[in-house]
Design a protein around this motif. Structure first.
Motif, short mmCIF file in Angstrom:
data_model
loop_
_atom_site.label_atom_id
_atom_site.label_comp_id
_atom_site.label_asym_id
_atom_site.label_seq_id
_atom_site.Cartn_x
_atom_site.Cartn_y
_atom_site.Cartn_z
N PRO A 79 102.77 -57.42 1.25
CA PRO A 79 102.24 -57.78 2.56
C PRO A 79 102.92 -56.97 3.67
N ASP A 80 102.22 -56.78 4.76
CA ASP A 80 102.77 -56.06 5.89
C ASP A 80 104.06 -56.73 6.36
N GLY A 81 105.08 -55.93 6.59
CA GLY A 81 106.35 -56.44 7.11
C GLY A 81 107.31 -56.95 6.07
N VAL A 82 106.97 -56.88 4.80
CA VAL A 82 107.85 -57.34 3.73
C VAL A 82 108.51 -56.13 3.07
N SER A 83 109.82 -56.15 2.97
CA SER A 83 110.52 -55.11 2.22
C SER A 83 110.88 -55.67 0.84
N MET A 84 110.89 -54.79 -0.16
CA MET A 84 111.12 -55.21 -1.53
C MET A 84 112.30 -54.45 -2.11
N HIS A 85 113.15 -55.19 -2.82
CA HIS A 85 114.41 -54.65 -3.31
C HIS A 85 114.57 -55.07 -4.77
N PHE A 86 114.84 -54.09 -5.64
CA PHE A 86 114.80 -54.33 -7.08
C PHE A 86 116.17 -54.18 -7.72
N ALA A 87 116.43 -55.02 -8.72
CA ALA A 87 117.60 -54.87 -9.58
C ALA A 87 117.11 -54.99 -11.02
N ARG A 88 117.59 -54.11 -11.88
CA ARG A 88 117.12 -54.11 -13.26
C ARG A 88 118.06 -54.93 -14.14
N MET A 89 117.47 -55.61 -15.11
CA MET A 89 118.25 -56.50 -15.97
C MET A 89 118.01 -56.14 -17.44
N GLY A 90 119.05 -56.39 -18.25
CA GLY A 90 118.99 -56.12 -19.67
C GLY A 90 118.97 -57.40 -20.48
N GLY A 91 119.53 -57.32 -21.69
CA GLY A 91 119.54 -58.49 -22.56
C GLY A 91 118.63 -58.34 -23.76
N TYR A 92 118.07 -57.13 -23.94
CA TYR A 92 117.20 -56.87 -25.10
C TYR A 92 117.36 -55.40 -25.47
N ASP A 93 116.87 -55.03 -26.65
CA ASP A 93 117.00 -53.68 -27.18
C ASP A 93 115.74 -52.88 -26.88
N GLN A 94 115.86 -51.81 -26.12
CA GLN A 94 114.69 -51.04 -25.72
C GLN A 94 113.96 -50.42 -26.90
N ASP A 95 114.63 -50.24 -28.03
CA ASP A 95 114.02 -49.59 -29.19
C ASP A 95 113.39 -50.57 -30.17
N GLU A 96 113.53 -51.86 -29.91
CA GLU A 96 112.95 -52.88 -30.78
C GLU A 96 111.60 -53.35 -30.23
N ILE A 97 110.75 -53.84 -31.12
CA ILE A 97 109.51 -54.47 -30.66
C ILE A 97 109.89 -55.70 -29.84
N PRO A 98 109.31 -55.88 -28.66
CA PRO A 98 109.65 -57.06 -27.85
C PRO A 98 109.01 -58.33 -28.42
#
Length: 247
Positions: free
Chosen positions: A30-49
């Motif tokens: 929406p107009d006037g909203v800023s968005m800020h991201f943080a990435r999280m882990g806890g799983y293996d990127q090479d495994e089937i989710p």
């Protein structure tokens, strides 16, 4: 002129392999909203989710990404993984939102909770459910939704077990086809679950085809976050849910 800040700050926790949540939020912002991201882990990127991997993500320690996100003093925090709490159940999902709010002081939305909130807002009871998840997670998702009052009358899933990047690589046509396959005469709405699936780009076309509301994880999170931030105007182009004004 579009304003990129000054109205509210949304802090968004995103799984570290997710490539579509951030672009979707840019489309929905929406107009006037800023968005800020943080990435999280806890799983293996090479495994089937699968259910175990997503269960692990849901139970992962959020202290570091949440601490970093708090640096921008967000008004609303969005927990951007649907399957991570679908695999734990509604009580866990609610408790996670309450814990994030207590730790951060920000209003909190979870992707799974936002789906429930959207369906409640629309007043539907029976749904078609589509996702790129493995069947075991879909079973848990259907159970989660049943516990929160929604009957899944049809479901659609991919034929192969997609890895973390395969889910994100489904193009809008594939998502459209997946959603269309779960339409059913008794379904009052279609749910497209997964924050890393490119659902937002397909919502309008799919609604025109099935003539009923289509709810996606990211669209539902934005809807609830806007409500919590007191932003009431409609956002056209991304489905009936966002095209209605929020009180």
């Amino acid at each position: 002129m579009t304003q990129s800040r000054g109205r509210a700050r949304f802090g968004i926790l995103v799984p570290f392999t997710n490539t579509n949540l951030e672009p979707d939020m840019a489309l929905l912002r929406p107009d006037g909203v800023s968005m800020h991201f943080a990435r999280m882990g806890g799983y293996d990127q090479d495994e089937i989710p699968d259910a175990d991997q997503m269960h692990g993500l849901g139970a992962a320690d959020l202290d570091e990404p949440l601490h970093l996100l708090q640096g921008v003093r967000p008004d609303v925090i969005l927990y951007g993984c649907t399957s991570a709490t679908l695999t734990h159940g509604p009580a866990f999902d609610r408790a996670l939102a309450e814990r994030i709010k207590a730790d951060s002081g920000a209003e909190t939305v979870t992707a799974a909770g936002a789906l429930v909130h959207a369906l409640q807002t629309l007043g539907v009871n029976r749904i078609g459910f589509a996702s790129p998840y493995v069947s075991a997670i879909n079973d848990l998702a259907v159970g989660f939704l049943a516990e929160t009052g929604f009957e899944t009358v049809a479901r659609s899933e991919v034929s192969d077990a997609l890895d973390n990047y395969g889910q994100g690589n489904l193009d809008p046509q594939a998502v459209f086809d997946l959603g269309l396959a779960t339409d059913h005469p008794e379904a009052e709405a279609i749910v497209l679950s997964c924050t890393d699936m490119r659902s937002v780009e397909s919502i309008g076309r799919l609604e025109a085809e099935v003539r009923k509301p289509v709810i996606s994880s990211n669209q539902a999170m934005m809807f609830q976050a806007m409500q919590l931030a007191g932003i009431s105007e409609a956002l056209p182009g991304y489905g009936q849910l966002l095209e209605r004004e929020r009180l």
